[in-house]
Write a protein that holds these residues in place. Structure first.
Motif, PDB file in Angstrom:
ATOM      1  N   LEU A  84       0.891  -1.154   0.032  1.00 18.67           N
ATOM      2  CA  LEU A  84       0.016   0.065  -0.069  1.00 18.67           C
ATOM      3  C   LEU A  84       0.925   1.192  -0.042  1.00 18.67           C
ATOM      4  O   LEU A  84       1.586   1.387   0.695  1.00 18.67           O
ATOM      5  CB  LEU A  84      -0.962  -0.011   1.212  1.00 18.67           C
ATOM      6  N   ASN A  85       0.738   2.091  -0.773  1.00 17.76           N
ATOM      7  CA  ASN A  85       1.462   3.117  -1.090  1.00 17.76           C
ATOM      8  C   ASN A  85       1.042   4.680  -0.848  1.00 17.76           C
ATOM      9  O   ASN A  85       1.498   5.491  -0.431  1.00 17.76           O
ATOM     10  CB  ASN A  85       2.215   3.716  -2.588  1.00 17.76           C
ATOM     11  N   ILE A  86      -0.327   4.816  -1.188  1.00 17.17           N
ATOM     12  CA  ILE A  86      -1.118   5.770  -0.957  1.00 17.17           C
ATOM     13  C   ILE A  86      -2.489   5.534  -0.380  1.00 17.17           C
ATOM     14  O   ILE A  86      -3.215   4.736  -0.625  1.00 17.17           O
ATOM     15  CB  ILE A  86      -1.402   6.495  -2.186  1.00 17.17           C
ATOM     16  N   LEU A  87      -2.816   6.382   0.761  1.00 11.47           N
ATOM     17  CA  LEU A  87      -4.070   6.278   1.474  1.00 11.47           C
ATOM     18  C   LEU A  87      -4.869   7.701   1.225  1.00 11.47           C
ATOM     19  O   LEU A  87      -4.267   8.648   1.698  1.00 11.47           O
ATOM     20  CB  LEU A  87      -3.940   6.010   2.984  1.00 11.47           C
ATOM     21  N   VAL A  88      -5.975   7.650   0.546  1.00  9.23           N
ATOM     22  CA  VAL A  88      -6.710   9.105   0.600  1.00  9.23           C
ATOM     23  C   VAL A  88      -7.909   8.828   1.365  1.00  9.23           C
ATOM     24  O   VAL A  88      -8.768   8.045   1.270  1.00  9.23           O
ATOM     25  CB  VAL A  88      -7.221   9.329  -0.838  1.00  9.23           C
ATOM     26  N   ASN A  89      -7.933   9.512   2.308  1.00  7.98           N
ATOM     27  CA  ASN A  89      -9.163   9.547   3.273  1.00  7.98           C
ATOM     28  C   ASN A  89     -10.221  10.643   2.853  1.00  7.98           C
ATOM     29  O   ASN A  89     -10.196  11.691   3.397  1.00  7.98           O
ATOM     30  CB  ASN A  89      -8.713  10.031   4.774  1.00  7.98           C
ATOM     31  N   ASN A  90     -11.075   9.874   2.116  1.00  7.86           N
ATOM     32  CA  ASN A  90     -12.048  10.872   1.407  1.00  7.86           C
ATOM     33  C   ASN A  90     -13.498  10.711   1.981  1.00  7.86           C
ATOM     34  O   ASN A  90     -14.240  11.521   2.002  1.00  7.86           O
ATOM     35  CB  ASN A  90     -12.043  10.572  -0.203  1.00  7.86           C
ATOM     36  N   ALA A 127      -4.710   1.527  10.959  1.00  6.10           N
ATOM     37  CA  ALA A 127      -4.536   0.308  10.422  1.00  6.10           C
ATOM     38  C   ALA A 127      -3.580   0.235   9.333  1.00  6.10           C
ATOM     39  O   ALA A 127      -2.907  -0.888   8.885  1.00  6.10           O
ATOM     40  CB  ALA A 127      -6.067   0.051   9.713  1.00  6.10           C
ATOM     41  N   ALA A 128      -3.249   1.172   8.363  1.00  8.82           N
ATOM     42  CA  ALA A 128      -2.408   1.229   7.269  1.00  8.82           C
ATOM     43  C   ALA A 128      -0.988   1.543   7.633  1.00  8.82           C
ATOM     44  O   ALA A 128      -0.076   1.626   6.841  1.00  8.82           O
ATOM     45  CB  ALA A 128      -2.808   2.056   6.270  1.00  8.82           C
ATOM     46  N   GLU A 129      -0.568   1.887   9.057  1.00  9.46           N
ATOM     47  CA  GLU A 129       0.648   2.669   9.213  1.00  9.46           C
ATOM     48  C   GLU A 129       1.795   1.535   8.916  1.00  9.46           C
ATOM     49  O   GLU A 129       2.897   1.992   8.215  1.00  9.46           O
ATOM     50  CB  GLU A 129       0.759   2.875  10.808  1.00  9.46           C
ATOM     51  N   LYS A 130       1.728   0.483   9.143  1.00  6.24           N
ATOM     52  CA  LYS A 130       2.770  -0.672   9.005  1.00  6.24           C
ATOM     53  C   LYS A 130       3.122  -0.738   7.367  1.00  6.24           C
ATOM     54  O   LYS A 130       4.082  -0.690   6.831  1.00  6.24           O
ATOM     55  CB  LYS A 130       2.769  -1.887   9.470  1.00  6.24           C
ATOM     56  N   LEU A 165      -9.966  17.611  11.585  1.00  5.27           N
ATOM     57  CA  LEU A 165      -9.067  16.691  10.797  1.00  5.27           C
ATOM     58  C   LEU A 165      -7.830  17.633  10.301  1.00  5.27           C
ATOM     59  O   LEU A 165      -6.732  16.872  10.207  1.00  5.27           O
ATOM     60  CB  LEU A 165      -9.927  16.258   9.551  1.00  5.27           C
ATOM     61  N   LEU A 166      -7.928  18.788  10.193  1.00  7.59           N
ATOM     62  CA  LEU A 166      -6.764  19.626   9.905  1.00  7.59           C
ATOM     63  C   LEU A 166      -5.876  19.474  11.066  1.00  7.59           C
ATOM     64  O   LEU A 166      -4.609  19.544  10.911  1.00  7.59           O
ATOM     65  CB  LEU A 166      -7.173  20.961   9.592  1.00  7.59           C
ATOM     66  N   THR A 167      -6.165  19.839  12.081  1.00  8.73           N
ATOM     67  CA  THR A 167      -5.016  19.602  13.391  1.00  8.73           C
ATOM     68  C   THR A 167      -4.507  18.285  13.337  1.00  8.73           C
ATOM     69  O   THR A 167      -3.391  18.075  13.726  1.00  8.73           O
ATOM     70  CB  THR A 167      -5.992  19.881  14.617  1.00  8.73           C
ATOM     71  N   MET A 168      -5.486  17.171  13.295  1.00  7.85           N
ATOM     72  CA  MET A 168      -4.779  15.814  13.153  1.00  7.85           C
ATOM     73  C   MET A 168      -3.824  15.539  12.119  1.00  7.85           C
ATOM     74  O   MET A 168      -2.972  14.764  12.476  1.00  7.85           O
ATOM     75  CB  MET A 168      -5.874  14.764  13.314  1.00  7.85           C
ATOM     76  N   THR A 169      -4.137  16.184  10.914  1.00  7.38           N
ATOM     77  CA  THR A 169      -3.158  15.901   9.769  1.00  7.38           C
ATOM     78  C   THR A 169      -1.930  16.399  10.322  1.00  7.38           C
ATOM     79  O   THR A 169      -0.895  15.713   9.838  1.00  7.38           O
ATOM     80  CB  THR A 169      -3.565  16.831   8.853  1.00  7.38           C
ATOM     81  N   LYS A 170      -1.758  17.463  11.009  1.00  7.15           N
ATOM     82  CA  LYS A 170      -0.352  18.155  11.630  1.00  7.15           C
ATOM     83  C   LYS A 170       0.253  17.082  12.416  1.00  7.15           C
ATOM     84  O   LYS A 170       1.587  16.648  12.218  1.00  7.15           O
ATOM     85  CB  LYS A 170      -0.362  19.421  12.213  1.00  7.15           C
ATOM     86  N   SER A 171      -0.603  16.532  13.358  1.00  5.65           N
ATOM     87  CA  SER A 171       0.023  15.668  14.249  1.00  5.65           C
ATOM     88  C   SER A 171       0.543  14.427  13.713  1.00  5.65           C
ATOM     89  O   SER A 171       1.522  13.834  14.008  1.00  5.65           O
ATOM     90  CB  SER A 171      -1.015  15.365  15.220  1.00  5.65           C
ATOM     91  N   LEU A 172      -0.316  13.863  12.707  1.00  2.00           N
ATOM     92  CA  LEU A 172      -0.073  12.507  11.912  1.00  2.00           C
ATOM     93  C   LEU A 172       1.373  12.774  11.127  1.00  2.00           C
ATOM     94  O   LEU A 172       2.110  12.043  11.058  1.00  2.00           O
ATOM     95  CB  LEU A 172      -1.117  12.063  11.011  1.00  2.00           C
ATOM     96  N   ALA A 173       1.464  14.034  10.486  1.00  2.00           N
ATOM     97  CA  ALA A 173       2.618  14.376   9.625  1.00  2.00           C
ATOM     98  C   ALA A 173       3.950  14.111  10.463  1.00  2.00           C
ATOM     99  O   ALA A 173       4.952  13.773  10.111  1.00  2.00           O
ATOM    100  CB  ALA A 173       2.349  15.526   8.995  1.00  2.00           C
ATOM    101  N   ARG A 174       3.826  14.705  11.611  1.00  2.00           N
ATOM    102  CA  ARG A 174       4.816  14.937  12.787  1.00  2.00           C
ATOM    103  C   ARG A 174       5.321  13.331  12.990  1.00  2.00           C
ATOM    104  O   ARG A 174       6.576  13.166  13.119  1.00  2.00           O
ATOM    105  CB  ARG A 174       4.548  15.571  13.944  1.00  2.00           C
ATOM    106  N   VAL A 175       4.341  12.415  13.150  1.00  2.00           N
ATOM    107  CA  VAL A 175       4.694  11.163  13.895  1.00  2.00           C
ATOM    108  C   VAL A 175       4.799  10.081  12.498  1.00  2.00           C
ATOM    109  O   VAL A 175       5.597   8.978  12.825  1.00  2.00           O
ATOM    110  CB  VAL A 175       3.690  10.702  14.730  1.00  2.00           C
ATOM    111  N   MET A 176       4.352  10.442  11.361  1.00  2.00           N
ATOM    112  CA  MET A 176       4.581   9.258  10.319  1.00  2.00           C
ATOM    113  C   MET A 176       5.859   9.644   9.624  1.00  2.00           C
ATOM    114  O   MET A 176       6.215   8.609   8.885  1.00  2.00           O
ATOM    115  CB  MET A 176       3.249   9.502   9.366  1.00  2.00           C
TER     116      MET A 176
END
Length: 260
Positions: A84-90, A127-130, A165-176
């Motif tokens: 899995l290369n790309i995840l679009v949460n739409n 779910a997709a992290e790994k 969701l925008l705030t979470m995007t920043k948090s996830l970007a930091r940890v991913m």
């Protein structure tokens, strides 16, 4: 990032922005996973369109508000493609309620909208992290909204969910990072059946005309133009993460909403 022969999982892709994104990715040689909650016929049509472009397409039913469904959706992707290369949460939902009608929303309304619009993307990334990290170079795109930036939109609950969701995007970007980039798209008014049904045709037509007149580019977003923005972030933003891209034809540049 190169997407030819990559695998993209796009939630809520049986119609609208998700469907347009799947078709555009397929044009670029990317294999796609089409997800739906209720519209199986729409999902199968999108998958057929993508296969006609020469890529593989997998259709999977899942409700992203349910963690077990998110995990099963990712596992079905890995069973089929092995990566899995790309995840679009739409995938998203709303309740149309005038902002001044504070009695029009209940606590359950907020929770139901948050489960899909905010918790759903979190569960999908978890779910997709790994799989995403294992791919070496991966990208998550969260479909937010101008509502989350400006506090506008179909309801206060919807705007709040997209702001979260925008705030979470920043948090996830930091940890991913560094393996995975995480960004968001913020469409403005999006032309199409979803808004027309929610607003009613007469109000939809009036707001569309007002939006176009007030936009610097004299136009409003469509599912296809939003899909182009998703693609641009994926293939053209190798050093961009934690960002939100506004797609509204420049209507935010005019506070009055009408050109003079």
């Amino acid at each position: 990032m190169q997407i030819k022969n990559a695998v993209a999982l796009i939630t809520g892709s049986s119609s609208g922005i998700g469907a347009a994104t799947a078709r555009l990715f397929a044009e670029y040689g990317c294999n796609v996973v089409i997800n739906y909650s209720r519209n199986e016929a729409g999902a199968q049509k999108v998958a057929d369109d993508c296969r006609a472009l020469g890529v593989e397409a997998l259709v999977v039913q899942a409700d992203v508000s349910r963690d077990e469904d998110c995990r099963a959706l990712v596992q079905a992707t890995l069973d089929q493609f092995g990566r899995l290369n790309i995840l679009v949460n739409n995938a998203g939902t709303t309740l149309f309620c005038a902002h001044e009608n504070l009695d029009g929303l209940s606590a359950d309304d907020f929770l139901n909208i948050y489960r899909v619009n905010t918790v759903g993307p979190y569960q999908m990334v978890r779910a997709a992290e790994k799989a995403l990290r294992d791919s070496g170079v991966a990208h998550v795109v969260n479909m937010a909204s101008i509502a989350g930036l400006a506090g506008v939109g179909s309801s206060i609950a919807y705007a709040a969910s997209k702001g979260a969701l925008l705030t979470m995007t920043k948090s996830l970007a930091r940890v991913m990072g560094p393996q995975v980039r995480v960004n968001a798209i913020c469409p403005g008014f999006v032309q199409g059946e979803w808004l027309a049904q929610g607003l009613g045709q007469e109000r939809y037509d009036a707001l569309l005309e007002q939006t176009k007149r007030g936009a610097a580019l004299n136009d409003a977003a469509s599912p296809e133009t939003v899909a182009q923005a998703v693609l641009g972030l994926v293939i053209g933003g190798d050093l961009s993460t934690g960002e939100a891209l506004l797609v509204d034809g420049g209507s935010h540049l005019n506070a009055s909403g009408v050109k003079r």
